[in-house]
Enzyme design. Sequence first.
Site, PDB file in Angstrom:
ATOM      1  N   VAL A  54       5.366  -0.505   2.794  1.00  0.00           N
ATOM      2  CA  VAL A  54       4.256  -0.709   3.736  1.00  0.00           C
ATOM      3  C   VAL A  54       3.250  -1.651   3.097  1.00  0.00           C
ATOM      4  O   VAL A  54       2.862  -1.475   1.940  1.00  0.00           O
ATOM      5  CB  VAL A  54       3.579   0.627   4.090  1.00  0.00           C
ATOM      6  CG1 VAL A  54       2.463   0.402   5.119  1.00  0.00           C
ATOM      7  CG2 VAL A  54       4.594   1.611   4.640  1.00  0.00           C
TER       8      VAL A  54
ATOM      9  N   ASP B 218      10.155  14.021  11.928  1.00  0.00           N
ATOM     10  CA  ASP B 218       9.885  13.951  10.484  1.00  0.00           C
ATOM     11  C   ASP B 218       8.415  14.213  10.222  1.00  0.00           C
ATOM     12  O   ASP B 218       7.769  13.548   9.400  1.00  0.00           O
ATOM     13  CB  ASP B 218      10.298  12.585   9.919  1.00  0.00           C
ATOM     14  CG  ASP B 218      10.315  12.575   8.390  1.00  0.00           C
ATOM     15  OD1 ASP B 218      10.152  11.491   7.794  1.00  0.00           O
ATOM     16  OD2 ASP B 218      10.460  13.659   7.785  1.00  0.00           O
TER      17      ASP B 218
ATOM     18  N   LYS C 239       5.217  -2.370   8.102  1.00  0.00           N
ATOM     19  CA  LYS C 239       6.265  -1.624   7.392  1.00  0.00           C
ATOM     20  C   LYS C 239       7.543  -2.425   7.504  1.00  0.00           C
ATOM     21  O   LYS C 239       8.046  -2.665   8.616  1.00  0.00           O
ATOM     22  CB  LYS C 239       6.442  -0.231   7.988  1.00  0.00           C
ATOM     23  CG  LYS C 239       7.575   0.573   7.337  1.00  0.00           C
ATOM     24  CD  LYS C 239       7.745   1.962   7.962  1.00  0.00           C
ATOM     25  CE  LYS C 239       6.897   2.973   7.257  1.00  0.00           C
ATOM     26  NZ  LYS C 239       7.192   4.368   7.651  1.00  0.00           N
TER      27      LYS C 239
ATOM     28  N   MET D 161      12.045   4.809   3.782  1.00  0.00           N
ATOM     29  CA  MET D 161      12.371   3.880   4.857  1.00  0.00           C
ATOM     30  C   MET D 161      12.065   2.442   4.492  1.00  0.00           C
ATOM     31  O   MET D 161      12.653   1.527   5.063  1.00  0.00           O
ATOM     32  CB  MET D 161      11.584   4.261   6.114  1.00  0.00           C
ATOM     33  CG  MET D 161      12.115   5.485   6.826  1.00  0.00           C
ATOM     34  SD  MET D 161      11.428   5.629   8.468  1.00  0.00           S
ATOM     35  CE  MET D 161      12.217   4.275   9.287  1.00  0.00           C
ATOM     36  N   GLY D 162      11.097   2.244   3.621  1.00  0.00           N
ATOM     37  CA  GLY D 162      10.765   0.872   3.290  1.00  0.00           C
ATOM     38  C   GLY D 162       9.418   0.775   2.631  1.00  0.00           C
ATOM     39  O   GLY D 162       8.887   1.764   2.110  1.00  0.00           O
TER      40      GLY D 162
ATOM     41  N   ILE E 163       0.809  -1.225   0.000  1.00  0.00           N
ATOM     42  CA  ILE E 163       0.000   0.000   0.000  1.00  0.00           C
ATOM     43  C   ILE E 163       0.839   1.270   0.000  1.00  0.00           C
ATOM     44  O   ILE E 163       0.295   2.378  -0.101  1.00  0.00           O
ATOM     45  CB  ILE E 163      -0.985   0.023   1.197  1.00  0.00           C
ATOM     46  CG1 ILE E 163      -0.243  -0.103   2.540  1.00  0.00           C
ATOM     47  CG2 ILE E 163      -2.035  -1.061   1.055  1.00  0.00           C
ATOM     48  CD1 ILE E 163      -1.169   0.045   3.746  1.00  0.00           C
ATOM     49  N   GLY E 164       2.159   1.117   0.123  1.00  0.00           N
ATOM     50  CA  GLY E 164       2.975   2.313   0.073  1.00  0.00           C
ATOM     51  C   GLY E 164       4.442   1.982   0.073  1.00  0.00           C
ATOM     52  O   GLY E 164       4.845   0.887   0.464  1.00  0.00           O
ATOM     53  N   GLU E 165       5.201   2.967  -0.372  1.00  0.00           N
ATOM     54  CA  GLU E 165       6.652   2.770  -0.395  1.00  0.00           C
ATOM     55  C   GLU E 165       7.317   4.115  -0.230  1.00  0.00           C
ATOM     56  O   GLU E 165       6.891   5.111  -0.830  1.00  0.00           O
ATOM     57  CB  GLU E 165       7.080   2.125  -1.712  1.00  0.00           C
ATOM     58  CG  GLU E 165       8.552   1.756  -1.754  1.00  0.00           C
ATOM     59  CD  GLU E 165       8.899   0.845  -2.921  1.00  0.00           C
ATOM     60  OE1 GLU E 165       8.007   0.588  -3.767  1.00  0.00           O
ATOM     61  OE2 GLU E 165      10.048   0.396  -3.012  1.00  0.00           O
ATOM     62  N   GLY E 166       8.344   4.136   0.627  1.00  0.00           N
ATOM     63  CA  GLY E 166       9.047   5.383   0.838  1.00  0.00           C
ATOM     64  C   GLY E 166      10.510   5.130   1.088  1.00  0.00           C
ATOM     65  O   GLY E 166      11.005   4.012   0.875  1.00  0.00           O
TER      66      GLY E 166
END
Lengths: 93, 723
Positions: B25, B132, B40, B22-23, B17-20
């Site tokens: 999700v 952050d 995550k 840090m890693g 469902i997500g990526e950033g």
Amino acid sequence: MKVHFCIPRPLRPLTGGQSRVDVETPGRTLQDAFEVLFALYPGIHDRILDEKNEFRQHVNVFIGNTESRTLAGLATPLAPGTEISIIPAISGG
Amino acid sequence: MVILGEKLGQYRLDAKIGEGGMGVVYRARDEELNRDVAVKVLAAGMLEQLGKDHLLREAQTASALSHPNICTIYQVGRVDDGFYFVMELVEGQPLSELARASQLTTEAVTRYGVQIADALAHAHDRQIVHRDLKGANVVITKEGRVKVLDFGLARRLDSETVDAVTRMQASVERDRAIVGTLAYMAPEVLRGEGGGYPADIWALGILLYEAATGHLPFAGNTAYELCASILQQAPTSLPSSVPPSLTAAIMRCLTKDVKDRFQRASEVRSTLATIQSAAIVSEPRRDEPSGPRTLVLRGIQHLDVKNGDVLLLVGTTKGAFLLRSGRDRKQWQVAGPYFHGHAIYSLSYDGRNGRHRLWASTGSVLWGTYLRSSDDFGKTWTNPLEANIKFPPESGVSLKNIWKIALGPPGAQDTLYCGVEPAALFESHDTGETWSLVRGLFDHPHRPRWMPGQGGLCLHTILPHPTQPGRMHIAISAAGVYQTDDAGQSWQARNRGIRVTFMPERFPEFGQCVHKIVRHPDRPDRLFLQNHWGLYRSDDGAESWTDIAHSVPSDFGFAMAVHPHDPDCVYIVPMESDEFRCSPEGRLRVYRTRNAGGSWEALTRGLPQQSAYETVLRDGMVTDSLDPAGIYFGTRSGKLYASRDAGQSWKEIVNGLPQIVCVTSAVVAELPGSPSVPTPPLKRKRASPRKVPRRKAPSKRTTKFRVAKRKSPRARRQKRSRR
């Protein structure tokens, strides 16, 4: 010079919630300091002054611990760092 | 390497469902607790960068945070050489996306801001800094709740990385993850001084700015330019649509000098809460951007108004109350107090030209009297920064109170009037946006000799003529009735026949303490008048007045109202005397004439007839426009009475209010989105002039009373009270 205004709770919505507002005034009198405050927060003006440019009857403005009407009112000279308190008088019914 | 469908412990990874930075999700299913969670998985290298022990410690600390606006961390686990975090699954939209997609109202901005600040304050109280905080880490759920993500899991940029990035000349597109964080970084962090609670508050200010405007306050084509902007430039000014209070709060968060910034998140929270709940929330009206609005909360259950509803607007010395009922007027819903602690001497409803606008005069002993309006039946009201009704500085006069808000005549749909104390008339021809003093009355030569009544020198009644443009009658205590025929440029006293009991001359040209005048639109040249002692009728448009006080227990009183469909029918509430000012003999009675003052009858069914020492003030009685007519009056003891049958019977519909000073009614029609209600035809009574007994106006040299002429005034009053 810098002076400090203490803002009563009912007027804090007009100052962004601040209970204390520091202003840098180019003049030397209470009127000069208020003009800076009014420029920053226009809503304060009509809440504390009437059309005759007098403090509303039940609004006291203290310079330090002395009520301004017992001094020279808006013409009262200020010293740097003066604390000006707007305090509603005990009134109503 | 993690694969979809794989299980990490008890968690089955169902979807990415997500990526950033840090890693990644994943949405996952906790197969033991049977719930959806977010997992995550930290990116490779994160462990090395952040340090295993440090990461674990922060995650443990963050998992102790339990707050409705903080995404909860449930568990930390190991996978291969890395870690994963199991968190509360938050579904919603990042605040920055929401702000860019649509113009958030100021109420929404402060509502979200309060929640973010509350979350920060909760964490700061536990010595946890986010580090952050940014738009992507603040999610708004579909229920409108804020969830702050990644507490304790922030990718903290070390000083070397910050230094390298700030010198980057490449486009901000190159490393969005870092630059996305940069935009929210405080100046002291960019200077390598480290971040703490003030840096979180700075980031909160960026979020508030972004929420209020849809864009960031600092810009740059490169990371270097962006950092330079943050370090050296003032934030781009907020638009004027953002109220000054919110602007000030945001700017204080974005003060570069840490010691001048808000020091605590809790302080930001209470500031935003003050703005949201008790003060200025800037909302443009539907058709034009003007006037900030106040959302008056204090736990008010606002009215749900529908077409055909009957409204009662009740002003008291400590706030306004709004009531609504269906056309049957059997059950009443009450909302209030609005303007808690303010004296509301006048309320009005403007339903002309498709408007549904409430007007209120709100008086504070401390801060002055202001005219406010609401277009949503009281949910929000204007909160003018400047007094909208004020005397010119050169006049030497200052406003004490607004006594009457009146609509203009049928031919002037955008005109309103205000009657004020000290007696003066203000007019508006733009639906109340701007007001001006009617100088023709203010400069009247009689003015220096007008004396105040016990309630002050007040202009309390305004009656525009329904058919003759420019003609209007007003009443002033204690100056009397005045008429204009040229829209206020000139005025003439109209008091012939009205006696005065407190001056040597009994029938002076002016100076009468007229309490109320009323007229019916179908017979505009007939007026009825309640005086400070005396009841009168004029059949010639106020040129002369005839005494009609007979068969009443007292001709002293304040309130008066005319039947909505019968010009011969008038209601009064007699008071015993000017000294006592309460209902005679402790019996609350409404009196009605159905023959224009030829005779009066008491209406008492449902009204208390013993130990009821009540006072109804001049604006305390009103009728509605329905058939049968509704009649309403409020007392100084805070009771509101209503009749659904033109006064035949009464019912107390509210008690326990503060002192009631005005009651206004309205029937709501043509409300958008509400089904229309058919209006039954009226059964209007045809006015019959032959029923009106004509009495000769008393000469100025003689005074005629209804009882023995030779008795003293006190004896006459005592005899009246025994009736």
